[in-house]
Scaffold this motif. Structure first.
Motif, PDB file in Angstrom:
ATOM      1  N   VAL A   1       0.865  -1.181   0.000  1.00 31.56           N
ATOM      2  CA  VAL A   1       0.000   0.000   0.000  1.00 31.56           C
ATOM      3  C   VAL A   1       0.900   1.229   0.000  1.00 31.56           C
ATOM      4  N   GLY A   2       0.815   2.022  -1.073  1.00 31.75           N
ATOM      5  CA  GLY A   2       1.675   3.188  -1.175  1.00 31.75           C
ATOM      6  C   GLY A   2       3.015   2.827  -1.773  1.00 31.75           C
ATOM      7  N   GLY A   3       4.044   3.508  -1.336  1.00 31.19           N
ATOM      8  CA  GLY A   3       5.390   3.287  -1.831  1.00 31.19           C
ATOM      9  C   GLY A   3       6.048   4.621  -2.157  1.00 31.19           C
ATOM     10  N   PRO A   4       7.334   4.632  -2.406  1.00 29.19           N
ATOM     11  CA  PRO A   4       8.273   3.504  -2.320  1.00 29.19           C
ATOM     12  C   PRO A   4       8.517   3.076  -0.876  1.00 29.19           C
ATOM     13  N   PHE A   5       9.222   1.964  -0.724  1.00 32.13           N
ATOM     14  CA  PHE A   5       9.414   1.373   0.609  1.00 32.13           C
ATOM     15  C   PHE A   5      10.905   1.392   0.973  1.00 32.13           C
ATOM     16  N   LEU A   6      11.454   2.589   1.029  1.00 35.57           N
ATOM     17  CA  LEU A   6      12.858   2.760   1.377  1.00 35.57           C
ATOM     18  C   LEU A   6      12.982   2.982   2.876  1.00 35.57           C
ATOM     19  N   GLY A   7      13.907   2.256   3.509  1.00 36.12           N
ATOM     20  CA  GLY A   7      14.075   2.356   4.947  1.00 36.12           C
ATOM     21  C   GLY A   7      15.498   2.701   5.337  1.00 36.12           C
ATOM     22  N   LEU A   8      15.642   3.245   6.553  1.00 35.14           N
ATOM     23  CA  LEU A   8      16.957   3.569   7.106  1.00 35.14           C
ATOM     24  C   LEU A   8      17.310   2.509   8.137  1.00 35.14           C
ATOM     25  N   ALA A   9      18.012   1.476   7.739  1.00 34.10           N
ATOM     26  CA  ALA A   9      18.375   0.391   8.653  1.00 34.10           C
ATOM     27  C   ALA A   9      19.385  -0.509   7.964  1.00 34.10           C
ATOM     28  N   SER A  10      19.932  -1.425   8.745  1.00 35.42           N
ATOM     29  CA  SER A  10      20.858  -2.407   8.198  1.00 35.42           C
ATOM     30  C   SER A  10      20.091  -3.460   7.413  1.00 35.42           C
ATOM     31  N   ASP A  11      20.595  -3.805   6.249  1.00 36.59           N
ATOM     32  CA  ASP A  11      19.962  -4.834   5.426  1.00 36.59           C
ATOM     33  C   ASP A  11      19.837  -6.152   6.193  1.00 36.59           C
ATOM     34  N   ALA A  12      20.900  -6.528   6.929  1.00 35.69           N
ATOM     35  CA  ALA A  12      20.868  -7.788   7.684  1.00 35.69           C
ATOM     36  C   ALA A  12      19.827  -7.737   8.798  1.00 35.69           C
ATOM     37  N   ASP A  13      19.727  -6.583   9.488  1.00 40.89           N
ATOM     38  CA  ASP A  13      18.749  -6.471  10.575  1.00 40.89           C
ATOM     39  C   ASP A  13      17.325  -6.542  10.045  1.00 40.89           C
ATOM     40  N   ILE A  14      17.068  -5.885   8.911  1.00 43.13           N
ATOM     41  CA  ILE A  14      15.721  -5.932   8.328  1.00 43.13           C
ATOM     42  C   ILE A  14      15.360  -7.366   7.960  1.00 43.13           C
ATOM     43  N   ARG A  15      16.294  -8.079   7.351  1.00 44.00           N
ATOM     44  CA  ARG A  15      16.020  -9.471   6.972  1.00 44.00           C
ATOM     45  C   ARG A  15      15.735 -10.320   8.215  1.00 44.00           C
ATOM     46  N   ARG A  16      16.493 -10.088   9.279  1.00 46.30           N
ATOM     47  CA  ARG A  16      16.277 -10.879  10.490  1.00 46.30           C
ATOM     48  C   ARG A  16      14.934 -10.544  11.134  1.00 46.30           C
ATOM     49  N   MET A  17      14.606  -9.249  11.209  1.00 47.35           N
ATOM     50  CA  MET A  17      13.329  -8.859  11.819  1.00 47.35           C
ATOM     51  C   MET A  17      12.146  -9.434  11.054  1.00 47.35           C
TER      52      MET A  17
END
Length: 543
Positions: free
Chosen positions: A412-428
């Motif tokens: 819903v919406g977009g874009p979906f750019l975030g400020l975080a570590s790629d590894a942390d996002i994948r783990r979460m």
């Protein structure tokens, strides 16, 4: 709602547990508003389901609704369960005076003994319990009060005919204290000093039926015949093993709930006693004390170096794990020569399992750092959270197929750019989805949304609708590492649901976000980089 639940006959153990939880929750919240037919059918269904629902689940349900227990028929159903379940309900249930009076004839001796230890029941209920006689509450025959004096029960006109006890009554003083408290309970109670010791007795079934030195409700109804697990009130396996042999118990462990003066760990020793005339086993007589400092190494307060100890343990786990994985990779890659297909398959399975265990160890290490107050600084790396969610969905395809669960996450919406570590996002994202898939029923659809409310909003949201198995669970239950819809750790998940949710929340907060547990959905908030990306684009266009 009730008709829908009752129309579907539970096909397996998990479905029975879900139906039990749903019926219990509906009756606890809206039992007084339902029709007689719905109430009768629901109680009948619970009675049929009870043998198929683990005792631990029934205890959890009793604990969840006890303080809000207002529906007398449901309280009566739980009151006639095993002692460990009924005691939880009867210690906290709040009923009207008329409901208590109607409930008493339908309760057993053990249940009445728990009620006899409560000090907040209406006077009419207390008098009704007393009028039923001491034999009805599984306690030694006490002296009764007449004209403010202690008179032997045999001399009163209304005393029940029971066999005389050997020696004077041991609870007459307790009866006097309870009566005095009932007459003066409007007065403020003085602060209690921590208890140092108390005495108690059990019947031949191992259930405590008399206690002196602590509040009766904290001990009455506990059993020394079965070991208590998971931090539940009760005794350890030492006492249970000695009870089966009718042997002396020495320094067994006991856990109690109640006021700070009584709750916590105790040590007790007990001797069996037998009827001198018949030689029949009559139970145990015991004395309990607080443990000495050197008897509770696991009970010490958390020291400053506890995080270091956990990290050292994790290091000790990683060393052999890496060795096992390394040798398995050597066999799988045939580095020392040709290997049969069956051995290569086995080695590949070991490598995959080692990777899974490695992921769990990483989660434990993250949790240890979080508990020690070591929080990573938020990352300024811009990542595409939408692409990461798509990749995680692909990685979980095998688990989804194995659990027979469908996953549908819309954008819903977009874009979906975030400020975080790629590894942390994948783990979460991976840990959150894995935990919810594990507790979903076969055939269920796990629905979610990845949402950008506004391009200038500072948070992205990943919302996952609660699976049916945890639809009515409270946030406190979901965050409890010991909680499970089945009353035990999910078979597909090594780490519990509560641990996984706490880990996700810890990682999210370390990145500047959070995990919210709502009534209908779990929402993972992650810092957005959309506004920053737009600002940079505008600067570039201006140049």
């Amino acid at each position: 709602m009730i008709a829908t639940i009752l129309r579907q006959a539970p096909a397996d153990r998990r479905a029975s547990i879900v139906a039990w939880r749903q019926l219990t929750d509906i009756l606890a919240q809206r039992g007084n508003q339902l029709g007689d037919d719905d109430i009768r059918r629901s109680l009948h269904a619970l009675a049929v389901l009870r043998p198929r629902v683990p005792e631990s689940v029934r205890r959890d349900c009793a604990r969840a609704i006890a303080r809000h227990g207002r529906f007398a028929p449901l309280v009566a159903l739980y009151a006639n369960d095993v002692p460990a379940v009924s005691a939880i309900m009867l210690r906290e249930a709040r009923l009207a005076e008329a409901d208590w009076l109607a409930l008493l004839p339908a309760t057993g001796a053990m249940a009445r003994s728990v009620l006899a230890g409560r000090r907040d029941l209406p006077r009419a209920v207390t008098r009704a319990l007393a009028s039923l006689g001491s034999a009805s509450v599984a306690l030694p025959q006490p002296d009764v009060l007449a004209d403010d004096k202690l008179v032997p029960a045999a001399e009163t006109a209304v005393a029940p005919e029971v066999a005389p006890e050997s020696g004077p009554s041991q609870i007459s003083e307790l009866v006097r204290r309870i009566d005095k408290y009932q007459s003066t309970r409007s007065q403020p109670e003085a602060p209690r000093a921590p208890r140092a010791a108390f005495l108690f007795e059990t019947g031949p079934d191992g259930v405590v039926h008399w206690v002196d030195g602590v509040t009766r409700g904290a001990v009455i109804g506990l059993s020394i015949a079965e070991a208590a697990f998971g931090g539940e009130p009760g005794t350890d396996g030492v006492a249970a093993g000695a009870f089966r042999q009718r042997a002396e118990i020495i320094n067994a462990r006991m856990l109690l709930e109640g006021t700070p003066a009584e709750a916590g760990e105790w040590r007790f020793s007990a001797l069996p006693w037998f009827d001198p005339a018949t030689g029949q086993f009559r139970g145990y007589r015991a004395s309990a004390r607080r443990p000495q400092r050197n008897e509770t190494p696991y009970g010490r307060t958390v020291s400053e170096d506890s995080g270091d100890s956990i990290r050292q343990l994790i290091h000790e786990l990683r060393s052999p794990l890496n060795a096992i994985s390394g040798f398995a990779q050597i066999i799988s890659g045939q580095m020392f020569g040709p290997v049969s297909h069956s051995y290569r398959t086995m080695a590949e399975t070991i490598v995959a399992d080692a990777a899974s265990v490695q992921s769990i160890i990483d989660d434990l290490e993250t949790a240890a750092r979080s508990s020690a107050g070591v929080v990573a600084q938020p990352h300024e790396e811009v990542v595409d959270i939408g692409a990461i969610v798509t990749q995680v969905e692909s990685d979980l395809a095998a688990l989804l197929a194995d659990q027979r669960v469908d996953l549908s996450i819309s954008r819903v919406g977009g874009p979906f750019l975030g400020l975080a570590s790629d590894a942390d996002i994948r783990r979460m994202v991976g840990r959150l989805l894995t935990a919810l898939i594990d507790v979903s029923e076969p055939g269920a659809i796990l629905v979610g949304q990845l949402v950008t409310e506004s391009r200038h909003d500072d948070m992205l949201q990943l919302r996952i609708v609660r699976p049916a198995t945890i639809r009515f669970a409270t946030a406190a239950d979901l965050l409890d590492p010991g909680f499970s819809p089945e009353g035990e750790a999910p078979g597909a998940a090594v780490l519990s649901l509560g641990f996984s949710l706490r880990l996700v929340d810890s990682l999210a907060r370390g990145s500047g976000g959070r995990l919210d547990i709502g009534h209908n959905a779990l929402t993972l908030h992650l810092p957005s980089a959309n506004s920053k990306a737009e600002v940079e684009l505008e600067v570039q266009q201006g140049e």
